[in-house]
Design a protein around this motif. Structure first.
Motif, PDB file in Angstrom:
ATOM      1  N   SER A  99       0.845  -1.189   0.000  1.00 55.12           N
ATOM      2  CA  SER A  99       0.000   0.000   0.000  1.00 55.12           C
ATOM      3  C   SER A  99       0.884   1.245   0.000  1.00 55.12           C
ATOM      4  O   SER A  99       1.764   1.385   0.847  1.00 55.12           O
ATOM      5  N   ASN A 100       0.667   2.128  -0.983  1.00 52.87           N
ATOM      6  CA  ASN A 100       1.363   3.418  -0.990  1.00 52.87           C
ATOM      7  C   ASN A 100       0.501   4.517  -1.624  1.00 52.87           C
ATOM      8  O   ASN A 100       1.023   5.513  -2.123  1.00 52.87           O
ATOM      9  N   ASP A 101      -0.827   4.342  -1.599  1.00 53.71           N
ATOM     10  CA  ASP A 101      -1.706   5.323  -2.240  1.00 53.71           C
ATOM     11  C   ASP A 101      -2.448   6.193  -1.233  1.00 53.71           C
ATOM     12  O   ASP A 101      -3.369   6.915  -1.590  1.00 53.71           O
TER      13      ASP A 101
ATOM     14  N   ASP B 261       6.429   5.637  -4.234  1.00 48.23           N
ATOM     15  CA  ASP B 261       7.442   4.663  -3.826  1.00 48.23           C
ATOM     16  C   ASP B 261       7.160   3.288  -4.405  1.00 48.23           C
ATOM     17  O   ASP B 261       6.054   3.017  -4.891  1.00 48.23           O
ATOM     18  N   PHE B 262       8.180   2.418  -4.315  1.00 50.33           N
ATOM     19  CA  PHE B 262       8.131   1.135  -5.006  1.00 50.33           C
ATOM     20  C   PHE B 262       8.317  -0.034  -4.040  1.00 50.33           C
ATOM     21  O   PHE B 262       9.000   0.084  -3.020  1.00 50.33           O
ATOM     22  N   PHE B 263       7.722  -1.148  -4.416  1.00 53.40           N
ATOM     23  CA  PHE B 263       7.973  -2.442  -3.762  1.00 53.40           C
ATOM     24  C   PHE B 263       8.729  -3.295  -4.769  1.00 53.40           C
ATOM     25  O   PHE B 263       8.325  -3.407  -5.926  1.00 53.40           O
ATOM     26  N   ARG B 264       9.858  -3.877  -4.319  1.00 50.84           N
ATOM     27  CA  ARG B 264      10.706  -4.653  -5.220  1.00 50.84           C
ATOM     28  C   ARG B 264      10.932  -6.054  -4.662  1.00 50.84           C
ATOM     29  O   ARG B 264      11.160  -6.225  -3.465  1.00 50.84           O
TER      30      ARG B 264
ATOM     31  N   ALA C 255       2.275   0.005  -7.628  1.00 50.97           N
ATOM     32  CA  ALA C 255       0.824  -0.197  -7.592  1.00 50.97           C
ATOM     33  C   ALA C 255       0.377  -0.808  -6.269  1.00 50.97           C
ATOM     34  O   ALA C 255       0.912  -1.829  -5.838  1.00 50.97           O
ATOM     35  N   THR C 256      -0.576  -0.193  -5.631  1.00 55.37           N
ATOM     36  CA  THR C 256      -1.184  -0.758  -4.428  1.00 55.37           C
ATOM     37  C   THR C 256      -1.982  -2.000  -4.806  1.00 55.37           C
ATOM     38  O   THR C 256      -2.680  -2.017  -5.826  1.00 55.37           O
ATOM     39  N   THR C 257      -1.885  -3.049  -3.993  1.00 56.44           N
ATOM     40  CA  THR C 257      -2.530  -4.315  -4.351  1.00 56.44           C
ATOM     41  C   THR C 257      -3.980  -4.406  -3.910  1.00 56.44           C
ATOM     42  O   THR C 257      -4.730  -5.226  -4.437  1.00 56.44           O
ATOM     43  N   ASN C 258      -4.381  -3.603  -2.910  1.00 58.20           N
ATOM     44  CA  ASN C 258      -5.742  -3.714  -2.358  1.00 58.20           C
ATOM     45  C   ASN C 258      -6.035  -5.148  -1.920  1.00 58.20           C
ATOM     46  O   ASN C 258      -7.092  -5.712  -2.216  1.00 58.20           O
ATOM     47  N   GLY C 259      -5.092  -5.745  -1.235  1.00 58.52           N
ATOM     48  CA  GLY C 259      -5.226  -7.135  -0.778  1.00 58.52           C
ATOM     49  C   GLY C 259      -3.971  -7.914  -1.142  1.00 58.52           C
ATOM     50  O   GLY C 259      -2.981  -7.354  -1.617  1.00 58.52           O
ATOM     51  N   TRP C 260      -4.029  -9.225  -0.945  1.00 57.09           N
ATOM     52  CA  TRP C 260      -2.877 -10.067  -1.240  1.00 57.09           C
ATOM     53  C   TRP C 260      -2.781 -10.345  -2.741  1.00 57.09           C
ATOM     54  O   TRP C 260      -3.776 -10.665  -3.390  1.00 57.09           O
ATOM     55  N   GLN C 261      -1.585 -10.231  -3.278  1.00 56.54           N
ATOM     56  CA  GLN C 261      -1.314 -10.507  -4.693  1.00 56.54           C
ATOM     57  C   GLN C 261      -0.412 -11.736  -4.774  1.00 56.54           C
ATOM     58  O   GLN C 261       0.666 -11.766  -4.173  1.00 56.54           O
ATOM     59  N   ARG C 262      -0.822 -12.767  -5.516  1.00 52.53           N
ATOM     60  CA  ARG C 262      -0.032 -13.989  -5.670  1.00 52.53           C
ATOM     61  C   ARG C 262       0.845 -13.876  -6.912  1.00 52.53           C
ATOM     62  O   ARG C 262       0.383 -13.437  -7.965  1.00 52.53           O
TER      63      ARG C 262
END
Length: 204
Positions: free
Chosen positions: A40-42, A50-53, A72-79
Motif C-alpha cells: 500500500s502506498n496510495d 514509492d516502489f515495492f521490489r 501499484a497498491t494491491t488492495n489485498g494479497w497478490q499472488r
C-alpha cells in the motif's frame, strides 16, 4: 484505548529489506518462485511515489535482478508465480530479497510478504545439486592464462566466465566458453581487461 495512527507503523525515511538464506537451483528443471505480497502506498502524502521490489541474485547477493518492481497498491494479497530461468543463470548461490522503500518526500508505505516457496523437479538422472567446481587456479603467462579446477561429480561440462569486474562474473554476456575438460588455456589476446576474473560453473 486509542488506536495508533497508521503513519507510526509504516516504512519511513529509508527501506526495509527481507533477505533469504543462500539456496541452490543447480540440477532443478525450470524452477519457479512463488510468493504473496501486500503493498500500500496510495494513502497519506505523496501517494504512489514509492516502489515495492522483489529481487533475485545468482551470485550470493553481489548483484540483483528485479522480479517485481511496482508502485501499484494491491488492495489485498497478490499472488506471484515466476519462472527463475528467464531472469538469470541458475547457480548454487541463489538468494531472494523483498524491499519496501520510502524514498524522497515522506509517504505512507506499508508492505507484507507471505507463503514464499520454490518449486521445480530434479532433472531425470541428474543429482538434485551439482557440487560446484573447486580450487580454481590461474597460471598467468605472458601470452596466455591456464585455468585448472577440480571436477564436479555428475557434471558433463563446465561453463567458463570471464569478466573485468569481480561483482558480475556469472552473467550471460560474460560466458567465454564451454568445455568438458577441467583445464583451459585462454590466450591473452582474448582478455580485453587490465584486471580480469574467471569463474567456472558445472553443467549437467
Amino acid at each position: 484505548s486509542s488506536s495508533a495512527d497508521a503513519s507510526e507503523a509504516d516504512v519511513d525515511g529509508g527501506r526495509t529489506t527481507l533477505r533469504s538464506p543462500l539456496f541452490s537451483l543447480l540440477g532443478v528443471n525450470d524452477p519457479a518462485v512463488h510468493f504473496s505480497y501486500w503493498f500500500s502506498n496510495d494513502k497519506g502524502s505523496n501517494p504512489r511515489a514509492d516502489f515495492f521490489r522483489v529481487q533475485i541474485s545468482g551470485d550470493g547477493g553481489y548483484s540483483w535482478v528485479n522480479l517485481v518492481n511496482t508502485s501499484a497498491t494491491t488492495n489485498g494479497w497478490q499472488r506471484v508465480n515466476l519462472s527463475v530461468a528467464g531472469f538469470l543463470i541458475l547457480t548454487d548461490r541463489m538468494m531472494l530479497q523483498f524491499i519496501a522503500e520510502d524514498a524522497g518526500p515522506g509517504s505512507l508505505v506499508e508492505a507484507a510478504v507471505d507463503d514464499i516457496s520454490i518449486s521445480g523437479a530434479a532433472e531425470p538422472g541428474i543429482p538434485e545439486s551439482l557440487e560446484p567446481p573447486r580450487d580454481l587456479t590461474l597460471d598467468v603467462q605472458p601470452d596466455h592464462v591456464r585455468l585448472i579446477w577440480k571436477s564436479s561429480p555428475g557434471a558433463s561440462s563446465y561453463r567458463v566466465y570471464l569478466s573485468g569486474s569481480p561483482d558480475r562474473v556469472v552473467v550471460p554476456e560474460n560466458h567465454y566458453a564451454t568445455t568438458s575438460d577441467t583445464t583451459m588455456i585462454v590466450p591473452m589476446s582474448n582478455i580485453r581487461f587490465s584486471e580480469f576474473y574467471f569463474q567456472i560453473t558445472a553443467q549437467k
